[in-house]
Design a protein around this motif. Structure first.
Motif, short mmCIF file in Angstrom:
data_model
loop_
_atom_site.label_atom_id
_atom_site.label_comp_id
_atom_site.label_asym_id
_atom_site.label_seq_id
_atom_site.Cartn_x
_atom_site.Cartn_y
_atom_site.Cartn_z
N LEU A 81 1.35 -0.18 8.25
CA LEU A 81 0.66 -0.15 9.54
C LEU A 81 1.63 -0.37 10.70
N THR A 92 -0.68 -3.28 3.58
CA THR A 92 -1.50 -2.71 4.65
C THR A 92 -0.88 -1.39 5.07
N GLU A 93 -1.35 -0.32 4.45
CA GLU A 93 -0.84 1.01 4.75
C GLU A 93 -1.94 1.88 5.33
N VAL A 94 -1.54 2.83 6.15
CA VAL A 94 -2.46 3.82 6.71
C VAL A 94 -1.80 5.18 6.60
N THR A 117 -0.39 -6.68 10.22
CA THR A 117 0.30 -5.40 10.42
C THR A 117 1.60 -5.32 9.64
N LEU A 146 -5.33 -1.72 15.52
CA LEU A 146 -5.61 -0.33 15.83
C LEU A 146 -6.41 -0.18 17.13
N VAL A 167 -6.25 -5.70 11.03
CA VAL A 167 -6.01 -4.25 11.08
C VAL A 167 -6.84 -3.63 12.19
N ILE A 187 -2.44 8.36 14.08
CA ILE A 187 -2.86 7.50 12.97
C ILE A 187 -4.24 7.92 12.49
#
Length: 192
Positions: free
Chosen positions: A60, A27-29, A22, A112, A108, A74
């Protein structure tokens, strides 16, 4: 001091890997802000401005933080959709190799699914089930690949960080044993 046996305490624990997954910057969302927020300056960078309903890419960890504060929803990564996971599952079942999932896919998905963000996932129970199935198939492939270990080469492309960490203690022991065996064989040949 840890309660784990020495063989298992040499690597990162699953919770530590989840945290690492995270916090790494790659690690992008995408999030959908629920309220306007001006630019935010943090140690890792400047984020924003956040203007609803315009999607924005953020790390993240920031997405989860904003979600826990009810300031954003998200959008899960594309690979976490039911259709994509079903496709990966079919690839795993049909092909001897590993499907191309992100390096941090387990961390990830854990982050989530085990946070308030799970309500943002469409069909989160089916996503959970598909990820479990993927893990089981991949673990069986990894175990089958262990039979092919030799002292020179082992190739397992597209395995994730958690999968590598689960195997690290075994591989260290196996390679140490193979080196010792090769050394003994070499010494016995020299003695002859």
């Amino acid at each position: 001091m840890t309660a784990l046996p020495p063989l298992l305490s040499s690597g990162l624990l699953p919770k530590e890997l989840d945290l690492a997954s995270t916090t790494v910057t790659e690690t992008e969302v995408e999030i959908i802000p629920l309220q306007s927020i001006e630019r935010v300056r943090l140690l890792s960078g400047i984020y924003g401005p956040f203007k609803p309903p315009q999607p924005t890419r953020v790390p993240l960890w920031l997405a989860i933080y904003l979600r826990t504060k009810s300031k954003a929803t998200i959008l899960p990564p594309e690979w976490m959709s039911v259709a994509s996971l079903q496709s990966h599952l079919q690839q795993e079942q049909r092909n001897p190799g590993f499907s191309d999932l992100p390096l941090h896919w387990i961390g990830v998905s854990n982050a989530l699914l085990q946070s308030v963000a799970s309500s943002d996932l469409e069909d989160s129970s089916q996503v959970r089930s598909l990820i479990k199935d993927l893990r089981e198939i991949r673990q069986s492939k990894i175990l089958a690949g262990i039979e092919m270990i030799n002292p020179v080469h082992l190739e397992m492309t597209n395995i994730g960080l958690h999968e590598v960490a689960e195997l690290r203690p075994f591989f260290k022991t196996a390679f140490d044993d193979l080196k010792a065996f090769s050394r003994l064989r070499y010494e016995s040949q020299e003695a002859q």
